[in-house]
Design a protein around this motif. Structure first.
Motif, PDB file in Angstrom:
ATOM      1  N   SER A 147       0.786  -1.323   0.252  1.00 14.25           N
ATOM      2  CA  SER A 147      -0.081   0.109  -0.082  1.00 14.25           C
ATOM      3  C   SER A 147       0.681   1.079  -0.128  1.00 14.25           C
ATOM      4  CB  SER A 147      -1.144  -0.208   1.179  1.00 14.25           C
ATOM      5  OG  SER A 147      -1.974   1.160   1.373  1.00 14.25           O
ATOM      6  N   HIS A 171      -0.580   4.304   1.664  1.00 11.13           N
ATOM      7  CA  HIS A 171      -1.360   4.647   2.449  1.00 11.13           C
ATOM      8  C   HIS A 171      -0.382   3.735   3.952  1.00 11.13           C
ATOM      9  CE1 HIS A 171      -3.799   6.722  -0.038  1.00 11.13           C
ATOM     10  NE2 HIS A 171      -4.057   5.720  -1.115  1.00 11.13           N
ATOM     11  N   ARG A 178      -2.846   1.562   6.016  1.00  6.90           N
ATOM     12  CA  ARG A 178      -3.060   0.282   5.485  1.00  6.90           C
ATOM     13  C   ARG A 178      -2.663  -1.076   5.765  1.00  6.90           C
ATOM     14  NH1 ARG A 178      -8.063  -0.091   2.976  1.00  6.90           N
ATOM     15  NH2 ARG A 178      -6.751  -1.578   1.182  1.00  6.90           N
ATOM     16  N   ASN A 201      -3.958  -6.950   3.852  1.00  4.18           N
ATOM     17  CA  ASN A 201      -5.479  -7.668   5.014  1.00  4.18           C
ATOM     18  C   ASN A 201      -5.230  -9.111   3.952  1.00  4.18           C
ATOM     19  OD1 ASN A 201      -7.894  -8.659   4.731  1.00  4.18           O
ATOM     20  ND2 ASN A 201      -8.610  -6.889   3.824  1.00  4.18           N
ATOM     21  N   GLU A 224      -6.452  -0.356  -4.253  1.00  3.93           N
ATOM     22  CA  GLU A 224      -6.586   1.032  -3.550  1.00  3.93           C
ATOM     23  C   GLU A 224      -6.842   1.896  -4.664  1.00  3.93           C
ATOM     24  OE1 GLU A 224      -2.913   2.168  -2.329  1.00  3.93           O
ATOM     25  OE2 GLU A 224      -3.576   0.721  -0.552  1.00  3.93           O
TER      26      GLU A 224
END
Length: 367
Positions: free
Chosen positions: A2, A4, A7, A10, A20
């Motif tokens: 990511s 970000h 984040r 997952n 994203e």
């Protein structure tokens, strides 16, 4: 990985990771959808704006599946579980049985729903092997007098997947593709009915896509209450009731993203590469193990365990994984252990990062 910093990685089995770029596009649509001055959740589901969404959605689905004109595509509320009952209601004949290849939790659910309506015949099962492999295919004699044969192409909980999908002469084939739909190149015209929830590779929970051959649809029960008639949902253009507009638009964004990745051939090769990388580590590990028969291992859901002598470290592994930013690695409540789901949006870099974390954990256990 990511861009970000807040984040996590997952690995959940569904609802699952989204690209994203798609999340950002969806976010923009909630405020001002295609310059309309209204958000996506505010627009009328029968407006020309949403007509365009549905037309492009069907067009892109048909294109990526390479469907011929004898097949129809439509979307249903209730997810794939709705179809566990809707399929036998529509297609199970009074004097016949529905045949099943039983490979785990989700086929068990489908069988149970079918038994509420009529006869469900077990043609093959791997239950005796704890579903750690796929069942041996039935013979032509075994499939006699069944009106259709149903199976699940990928078993999210058990971690098995049909890499060569069974076909049966002169008997319609129904396939639950919820957890591997659009994850690889297939001849989708070979099936009479395929269905799947969208929350694994195609977006949001609560919606199922249904692809059905016209010849099979014509045999459906027209005496059902209208909402349970699959043909009624097709005729109504997937809008028999007010649909999940956000989920359908999200599915369209996922199809656009999939095309940008190079389509099914490219995504299938990447999914295989990710899975093989993790399995290769598991097979040489002295702490972890992959219990599924090698030929039947899923490319979508990698099930693994700690070896018996290290079982007491399960909670520690999950705790340290979460602290390290690796989430949703716990196995399904019905089997325990661990599971890493590697759906289309999961990057190879994320899989490599998980493997490196597992190697470090193994080193600590062995120290």
């Amino acid at each position: 990985m990511s861009k970000h910093k807040n984040r996590v990685l997952n690995f959940g089995a569904g609802p699952s990771l989204l690209p994203e770029k798609v999340i950002e596009q969806l976010q923009q649509s909630l405020w001002n959808f295609q310059g309309s001055g209204m958000g996506l959740l505010e627009i009328y589901h029968r407006s020309s704006l949403f007509d365009e969404v549905m037309e492009e959605l069907e067009y892109r689905f048909r294109k990526i599946l390479k469907l011929d004109e004898s097949s129809h595509i439509f979307f249903l509320p209730g997810g794939a579980s709705f179809l566990f009952a809707a399929i036998p209601l529509n297609f199970l004949k009074k004097d016949q049985a529905a045949g099943f290849l039983h490979s785990g939790y989700w086929t068990d659910k489908a069988i149970a729903e079918t038994k509420r309506i009529g006869e469900a015949r077990l043609l093959a099962s791997s239950e005796a092997d704890q579903f750690l492999c796929l069942p041996t295919l039935p013979t032509a004699t075994d499939t006699k007098d069944v009106c259709y044969i149903q199976y699940c192409s990928n078993n999210t909980i058990e971690g098995t997947q049909w890499h060569s999908l069974p076909r049966f002469e002169n008997t319609p084939v129904v396939v639950d593709m919820s957890s591997d739909i659009l994850s690889r190149e297939l001849d989708f015209n070979q099936f009479d009915l395929i269905f799947g929830g969208l929350q694994k590779n195609l977006g949001a929970a609560g919606i199922a896509v249904c692809v059905i051959r016209d010849s099979f649809l014509q045999s459906s029960n027209k005496g059902l209450p209208i909402f349970f008639q699959l043909s009624a949902h097709l005729t109504a253009g997937s809008r028999l009731n007010t649909p999940h507009t956000l989920g359908l638009y999200l599915c369209l964004l996922m199809l656009r993203w999939l095309e940008d990745q190079g389509g099914l051939i490219a995504i299938g090769e990447e999914n295989r590469r990710k899975a093989e990388f993790l399995y290769e580590y598991l097979d040489q590990s002295s702490v972890f193990e992959a219990p599924v028969r090698e030929a039947d291992r899923s490319h979508m859901n990698i099930v693994f365990d700690l070896k018996p002598e290290h079982k007491e470290q399960e909670e520690r592994f999950l705790s340290e994984a979460e602290d390290g930013g690796f989430l949703s690695l716990a196995g399904h409540r019905s089997r325990g252990g661990f599971r890493a789901s590697l759906y289309n949006a999961q990057s190879f870099d994320s899989v490599r990062a998980l493997t490196l974390f597992m190697e470090k954990f193994e080193s600590k256990i062995k120290a």
